[in-house]
Write a protein that holds these residues in place. Sequence first.
Motif, PDB file in Angstrom:
ATOM      1  N   GLN A  36      11.376  -2.031  26.337  1.00 27.97           N
ATOM      2  CA  GLN A  36      11.338  -1.666  27.753  1.00 27.97           C
ATOM      3  C   GLN A  36      12.637  -2.063  28.443  1.00 27.97           C
ATOM      4  OE1 GLN A  36       8.712   0.508  27.573  1.00 27.97           O
ATOM      5  NE2 GLN A  36       8.357  -0.124  29.669  1.00 27.97           N
ATOM      6  N   PHE A  37      13.141  -3.239  28.134  1.00 26.66           N
ATOM      7  CA  PHE A  37      14.392  -3.719  28.712  1.00 26.66           C
ATOM      8  C   PHE A  37      15.535  -2.767  28.369  1.00 26.66           C
ATOM      9  CE2 PHE A  37      18.327  -6.172  28.432  1.00 26.66           C
ATOM     10  CZ  PHE A  37      18.342  -6.850  29.641  1.00 26.66           C
TER      11      PHE A  37
ATOM     12  N   SER B 154      22.940 -11.082  32.758  1.00 23.80           N
ATOM     13  CA  SER B 154      22.348 -12.369  32.385  1.00 23.80           C
ATOM     14  C   SER B 154      21.112 -12.651  33.229  1.00 23.80           C
ATOM     15  CB  SER B 154      23.366 -13.499  32.523  1.00 23.80           C
ATOM     16  OG  SER B 154      24.388 -13.360  31.560  1.00 23.80           O
ATOM     17  N   GLY B 155      21.157 -12.300  34.514  1.00 22.46           N
ATOM     18  CA  GLY B 155      19.983 -12.461  35.370  1.00 22.46           C
ATOM     19  C   GLY B 155      18.821 -11.605  34.894  1.00 22.46           C
ATOM     20  N   LEU B 156      19.118 -10.393  34.451  1.00 23.11           N
ATOM     21  CA  LEU B 156      18.056  -9.528  33.910  1.00 23.11           C
ATOM     22  C   LEU B 156      17.512 -10.096  32.598  1.00 23.11           C
ATOM     23  CD1 LEU B 156      19.605  -6.036  34.691  1.00 23.11           C
ATOM     24  CD2 LEU B 156      17.672  -7.145  35.844  1.00 23.11           C
ATOM     25  N   LEU B 157      18.379 -10.680  31.789  1.00 19.70           N
ATOM     26  CA  LEU B 157      17.914 -11.318  30.553  1.00 19.70           C
ATOM     27  C   LEU B 157      17.012 -12.512  30.871  1.00 19.70           C
ATOM     28  CD1 LEU B 157      21.131 -11.242  28.342  1.00 19.70           C
ATOM     29  CD2 LEU B 157      19.024  -9.936  27.969  1.00 19.70           C
ATOM     30  N   ASP B 158      17.352 -13.265  31.913  1.00 17.23           N
ATOM     31  CA  ASP B 158      16.486 -14.375  32.335  1.00 17.23           C
ATOM     32  C   ASP B 158      15.102 -13.858  32.713  1.00 17.23           C
ATOM     33  OD1 ASP B 158      18.372 -16.439  31.982  1.00 17.23           O
ATOM     34  OD2 ASP B 158      19.144 -16.228  34.030  1.00 17.23           O
ATOM     35  N   GLN B 159      15.058 -12.720  33.415  1.00 20.21           N
ATOM     36  CA  GLN B 159      13.773 -12.124  33.786  1.00 20.21           C
ATOM     37  C   GLN B 159      12.982 -11.704  32.544  1.00 20.21           C
ATOM     38  OE1 GLN B 159      14.404  -8.965  36.638  1.00 20.21           O
ATOM     39  NE2 GLN B 159      15.603 -10.290  37.978  1.00 20.21           N
ATOM     40  N   LEU B 160      13.682 -11.163  31.538  1.00 18.65           N
ATOM     41  CA  LEU B 160      13.040 -10.783  30.283  1.00 18.65           C
ATOM     42  C   LEU B 160      12.418 -12.002  29.623  1.00 18.65           C
ATOM     43  CD1 LEU B 160      12.489  -8.703  27.982  1.00 18.65           C
ATOM     44  CD2 LEU B 160      14.744  -9.330  27.066  1.00 18.65           C
ATOM     45  N   ILE B 161      13.162 -13.090  29.541  1.00 13.55           N
ATOM     46  CA  ILE B 161      12.665 -14.325  28.930  1.00 13.55           C
ATOM     47  C   ILE B 161      11.430 -14.837  29.666  1.00 13.55           C
ATOM     48  CG2 ILE B 161      13.254 -16.785  28.579  1.00 13.55           C
ATOM     49  CD1 ILE B 161      14.492 -14.928  26.539  1.00 13.55           C
ATOM     50  N   ASP B 162      11.454 -14.757  30.994  1.00  9.89           N
ATOM     51  CA  ASP B 162      10.326 -15.231  31.795  1.00  9.89           C
ATOM     52  C   ASP B 162       9.053 -14.427  31.549  1.00  9.89           C
ATOM     53  OD1 ASP B 162      11.963 -17.177  32.891  1.00  9.89           O
ATOM     54  OD2 ASP B 162      12.322 -16.076  34.770  1.00  9.89           O
ATOM     55  N   LYS B 163       9.182 -13.166  31.135  1.00 13.75           N
ATOM     56  CA  LYS B 163       8.029 -12.289  30.892  1.00 13.75           C
ATOM     57  C   LYS B 163       7.322 -12.594  29.575  1.00 13.75           C
ATOM     58  CE  LYS B 163       8.982  -7.788  32.815  1.00 13.75           C
ATOM     59  NZ  LYS B 163       9.446  -6.453  32.473  1.00 13.75           N
ATOM     60  N   ILE B 164       8.020 -13.218  28.630  1.00 17.21           N
ATOM     61  CA  ILE B 164       7.521 -13.324  27.262  1.00 17.21           C
ATOM     62  C   ILE B 164       7.179 -14.770  26.927  1.00 17.21           C
ATOM     63  CG2 ILE B 164       8.032 -12.907  24.828  1.00 17.21           C
ATOM     64  CD1 ILE B 164      10.133 -10.849  25.779  1.00 17.21           C
TER      65      ILE B 164
END
Length: 140
Positions: A123-124, A12-22
């Motif tokens: 990429q994710f 979930s933390g990695l998904l949060d990082q993905l959301i922050d990138k886009i």
Amino acid sequence: MQSVTSPREQLSGLLDQLIDKIPGALHALLASGDGLKMAWTQQPVDDADTLAATVAALYSLCRRPFAAADGGMRQVVAEHDAGYLFVMSAGASFTSAQAVGTVLALVATADADPGQVGHEMAQFIRGLDEHLVVGARTRS
């Protein structure tokens, strides 16, 4: 004492990082191919449950017309006046009768760049591919 995070919390933390990138990304979720949520960004649990079931069903329905074809479903995109729903196959390098697969879903606003969303999602997935396989559930 150091707190221990669960694999779901880490994803979930990695998904949060993905959301922050886009720019324009609202929510992301990893779901098993049979519709159970595995990890999700900050959204109510009931919404995550509904999204997981929805994207698994959508992905499955879109695979059906290609059942006799070689290869696999890679991506489904739904466009709405309010935004997009992207669903991408995850854990794709593992094809087995014992795996139900995993999908990555991302909800974005209408002003999100579909090309950037697709690129960042791919990429994710490449970065986590081996961790995204879900074993088939058996009845006991």
